[in-house]
Design a protein around this motif. Structure first.
Motif, PDB file in Angstrom:
ATOM      1  N   ILE A  22      -3.962  18.956 -10.164  1.00  0.00           N
ATOM      2  CA  ILE A  22      -4.152  18.086  -9.010  1.00  0.00           C
ATOM      3  C   ILE A  22      -3.200  16.922  -9.191  1.00  0.00           C
ATOM      4  N   ASP A  23      -2.375  16.659  -8.193  1.00  0.00           N
ATOM      5  CA  ASP A  23      -1.361  15.603  -8.248  1.00  0.00           C
ATOM      6  C   ASP A  23      -0.478  15.742  -9.491  1.00  0.00           C
ATOM      7  N   HIS A  50     -17.699  26.034   0.330  1.00  0.00           N
ATOM      8  CA  HIS A  50     -16.370  25.435   0.477  1.00  0.00           C
ATOM      9  C   HIS A  50     -15.476  26.326   1.331  1.00  0.00           C
ATOM     10  N   THR A  59     -12.182  21.749 -10.044  1.00  0.00           N
ATOM     11  CA  THR A  59     -11.625  20.978  -8.938  1.00  0.00           C
ATOM     12  C   THR A  59     -12.726  20.240  -8.195  1.00  0.00           C
ATOM     13  N   ILE A  60     -13.836  20.914  -7.950  1.00  0.00           N
ATOM     14  CA  ILE A  60     -14.969  20.288  -7.258  1.00  0.00           C
ATOM     15  C   ILE A  60     -15.491  19.103  -8.067  1.00  0.00           C
ATOM     16  N   ASP A  62     -13.968  17.397 -10.452  1.00  0.00           N
ATOM     17  CA  ASP A  62     -12.941  16.359 -10.541  1.00  0.00           C
ATOM     18  C   ASP A  62     -12.934  15.502  -9.277  1.00  0.00           C
ATOM     19  N   LYS A  63     -12.986  16.142  -8.116  1.00  0.00           N
ATOM     20  CA  LYS A  63     -12.982  15.393  -6.856  1.00  0.00           C
ATOM     21  C   LYS A  63     -14.250  14.564  -6.698  1.00  0.00           C
ATOM     22  N   ASN A  66     -13.938  11.489  -8.987  1.00  0.00           N
ATOM     23  CA  ASN A  66     -12.978  10.538  -8.424  1.00  0.00           C
ATOM     24  C   ASN A  66     -13.546   9.828  -7.195  1.00  0.00           C
ATOM     25  N   HIS A  67     -14.290  10.547  -6.376  1.00  0.00           N
ATOM     26  CA  HIS A  67     -14.933   9.928  -5.215  1.00  0.00           C
ATOM     27  C   HIS A  67     -15.934   8.863  -5.661  1.00  0.00           C
ATOM     28  N   GLU A  70     -14.118   5.767  -7.012  1.00  0.00           N
ATOM     29  CA  GLU A  70     -13.589   4.933  -5.937  1.00  0.00           C
ATOM     30  C   GLU A  70     -14.699   4.131  -5.263  1.00  0.00           C
TER      31      GLU A  70
END
Length: 77
Positions: A22-23, A50, A59-60, A62-63, A66-67, A70
Motif C-alpha cells: 500500500i503506497d 467487500h 489490507t482490511i 491496515d486500513k 490507519n482510519h 487519523e
C-alpha cells in the motif's frame, strides 16, 4: 504476478501469499495478537462483503488501523 484465465474470466492473483504493498510500503513486520471471536467474525464479514473479492485481510486491518489513527491523532478535537 501470475495471470490465470478461466472460462470467460481473468484472474490476476498473487500466488505466493504476500499482500500487495500500500503506497509502495510492503507488509514485512509480523506481530502476534489475540482477538475476540466476535471481532474475527466481523473481520470475515467485512472481507466477505467487500467489493474486491480478492482483498487481503492484512489490507482490511491496515486500513482500519490507519482510519482509527487519523480519527484520534489527525483530527483536532
Amino acid at each position: 504476478m501470475n495471470k490465470i484465465i478461466f472460462e470467460k474470466e481473468s484472474f490476476e492473483g498473487n500466488f505466493n501469499g504476500t499482500t500487495p504493498p500500500i503506497d509502495g510500503e510492503y507488509f514485512t513486520v509480523k506481530r502476534g495478537y489475540k482477538l475476540r471471536p466476535s471481532t474475527v467474525r466481523r473481520l470475515h464479514e467485512i472481507k466477505a462483503g467487500h467489493s474486491d473479492i480478492n482483498i487481503y485481510m492484512n489490507t482490511i486491518i491496515d486500513k482500519a488501523i490507519n482510519h482509527y489513527y487519523e480519527e484520534i491523532f489527525l483530527k483536532n478535537y
